[in-house]
Design a protein around this motif. Structure first.
Motif, short mmCIF file in Angstrom:
data_model
loop_
_atom_site.label_atom_id
_atom_site.label_comp_id
_atom_site.label_asym_id
_atom_site.label_seq_id
_atom_site.Cartn_x
_atom_site.Cartn_y
_atom_site.Cartn_z
N HIS A 48 -2.74 -1.97 4.49
CA HIS A 48 -2.81 -2.41 5.87
C HIS A 48 -2.85 -3.94 5.95
O HIS A 48 -2.24 -4.54 6.84
CB HIS A 48 -4.03 -1.81 6.55
N LEU A 49 -3.56 -4.56 5.01
CA LEU A 49 -3.62 -6.02 5.00
C LEU A 49 -2.24 -6.62 4.71
O LEU A 49 -1.81 -7.58 5.39
CB LEU A 49 -4.63 -6.49 3.96
N THR B 41 -3.21 4.64 1.67
CA THR B 41 -4.65 4.59 1.90
C THR B 41 -5.29 5.93 1.55
O THR B 41 -6.36 5.99 0.94
CB THR B 41 -4.95 4.22 3.35
N ALA C 116 -7.68 -0.88 1.58
CA ALA C 116 -7.48 -1.96 2.57
C ALA C 116 -6.17 -2.70 2.37
O ALA C 116 -5.58 -3.18 3.35
CB ALA C 116 -8.66 -2.94 2.49
N VAL D 64 -11.61 0.68 -3.05
CA VAL D 64 -11.86 0.06 -1.75
C VAL D 64 -10.77 -0.96 -1.45
O VAL D 64 -10.24 -1.03 -0.33
CB VAL D 64 -13.25 -0.61 -1.72
#
Length: 437
Positions: free
Chosen positions: A115-116, A292, A112, A108
């Motif tokens: 992109h973060l 991702t 993320a 998880v």
């Protein structure tokens, strides 16, 4: 009538219950601490290039970080072994499913993080992004609050009569069959090994049966107490650290396979963003999408495969073998792809295969040693992975800088993993042949 004491009971893991809260705690830890390595190239790539460094420098930095983590457990290095051990303690039948779900937290985070990191670099620059990510990592220790002692949630079951010799002398009473023959006692000790664990107390009078040797009580005098000599320091150190595990060829071969998986995964994750941006020409947003998809495939495999393998009773070693071979093949397919859609598909399949293997990594180690030696076995496995990583990483970076060929390096990593699996296959064939004879 004598009241039963705590020593007359064994602890039965709940195999669920609070164990699922432990799984949640492990997932929170891995989500915030173990997912940053997957975005190393995205975060540091431009910074290293501005400083005039090439792939070799990035590989050396990443290899040192991972090697130190494997050697000593500084920071996130404590998360992986402790997380596996605490989940293993709480589960028996559903162990594979629980390990998979706990490790899915890291996926998880990996979904993320690209992109973060991309957003943070554009909004705050390199230094600001590092500060924010440091704050995110600080939330990881909250998950450890769920790690209750097993005694709080385990069922206490009276010990069977055949296990009573293990408790001889605890309350001052001698066992009823104290005069039993040595052969009978040896069988009893051997039958109790799978039930003995750290929560039941120290089992100091058991020697585990290895390589066909008969188990004997360690406290029996051989040749009389007067003939015993003090052990050398090196032998006591080896005994304390359970270095006798290194005498097992199966354990050494297991370390080769699991260490190759860790090493190839770290270096592949390091090379992939560089390949996507500098060879394929993808922008940062599309690079993040491919990373991702890699994490999505890994996440799905850790949730779906363990329940199936638990139900089928498949050995972790066999599942790891299949996953490792598929991982090598799909990574080579990524290295030969250029379209965004094709890259996303192969990345997802590669992540799925990797999850199948990694979720069984520590369980493969657990199958090669008794329970009381498992912490030492996991530690030795991490140290070997660190040595392999520190040696392979800079070599891969050097080859990339000399040849300017990212796909070649990715194929070399796949070849290393396939070589380790060939060693496993050879071992399986030899064992099968011996059993057939």
């Amino acid at each position: 009538m004598k009241q039963p004491s705590a020593a007359d009971y064994e602890l039965i893991p709940p195999d669920g219950g609070w164990g699922w809260m432990v799984v949640l705690g492990v997932a929170l830890n891995t989500m915030t601490s173990m997912s940053l390595g997957s975005v190393f190239s995205v975060l540091f790539g431009d910074k290293l290039r501005e400083m005039g460094h090439k792939t070799t420098s990035a590989a050396v930095i990443m290899s040192i970080r991972m090697a130190v983590m494997q050697f000593s457990g500084l920071g996130s290095g404590l998360v992986s072994p402790s997380s596996f051990l605490v989940v293993k303690t709480y589960f028996l039948k559903a162990r594979g499913r629980a390990v998979g779900m706990s490790m899915a937290g890291g996926n998880v985070g990996q979904m993320a993080m690209p992109h973060l990191v991309s957003f943070l670099l554009e909004a705050y620059g390199f230094s600001g992004a590092l500060l924010v990510l440091g704050g995110v990592t600080m939330h990881g220790p909250m998950g450890s609050l769920f790690f209750h002692p097993l005694e709080w949630h385990a069922e206490r079951r009276p010990l069977a009569a055949e296990l009573q010799p293990l408790r001889a002398g605890v309350d001052g009473d001698a066992p009823a069959d104290a005069e039993a023959s040595p052969m009978r006692r040896s069988k009893r000790y051997a039958s109790s090994l799978s039930l003995a664990n750290s929560e039941m107390g120290e089992v100091t009078d058991v020697v585990f049966e290895t390589h066909g040797q008969k188990a004997t009580p360690a406290n029996e005098d051989i040749g009389g107490a007067g003939d015993q000599k003090p052990q050398p320091v090196w032998r006591r150190v080896a005994s304390f650290m359970d270095l006798d595990l290194l005498r097992s060829g199966v354990f050494l071969n297991t370390m080769l396979g699991t260490g190759s998986m860790v090493t190839s995964s770290v270096n592949f994750t390091l090379l992939l963003p560089f390949y996507l941006q500098r060879v394929v020409g993808l922008p940062l947003s599309d690079t993040a999408l491919c990373l991702t998809m890699l994490a999505v495939g890994d996440f799905l495999s850790r949730l779906t495969v363990p329940p199936v393998t638990d139900r089928l009773g498949a050995r972790p070693r066999h599942v790891f073998f299949v996953g490792a071979v598929l991982t090598a093949l799909t990574r080579s397919a990524v290295a030969m792809s250029s379209g965004l859609v094709t890259l996303c598909i192969w990345s997802a399949l590669s992540g799925f295969a990797r999850g199948v293997a990694v979720v069984n990594s520590n369980m493969c180690v657990a199958d090669t040693c008794p329970d009381h030696k498992l912490p030492a076995a996991v530690g030795l496995n991490m140290m070997f992975a660190g040595v392999l990583m520190f040696g392979v990483g800079p070599i891969v970076g050097f080859v990339r800088d000399k040849t300017e060929d990212y796909p070649l390096c990715m194929h070399l990593l796949s070849g290393m993993l396939l070589t380790a699996m060939f060693s496993w296959f050879t071992e399986g064939v030899v064992q099968w042949y011996r059993q057939k004879r």
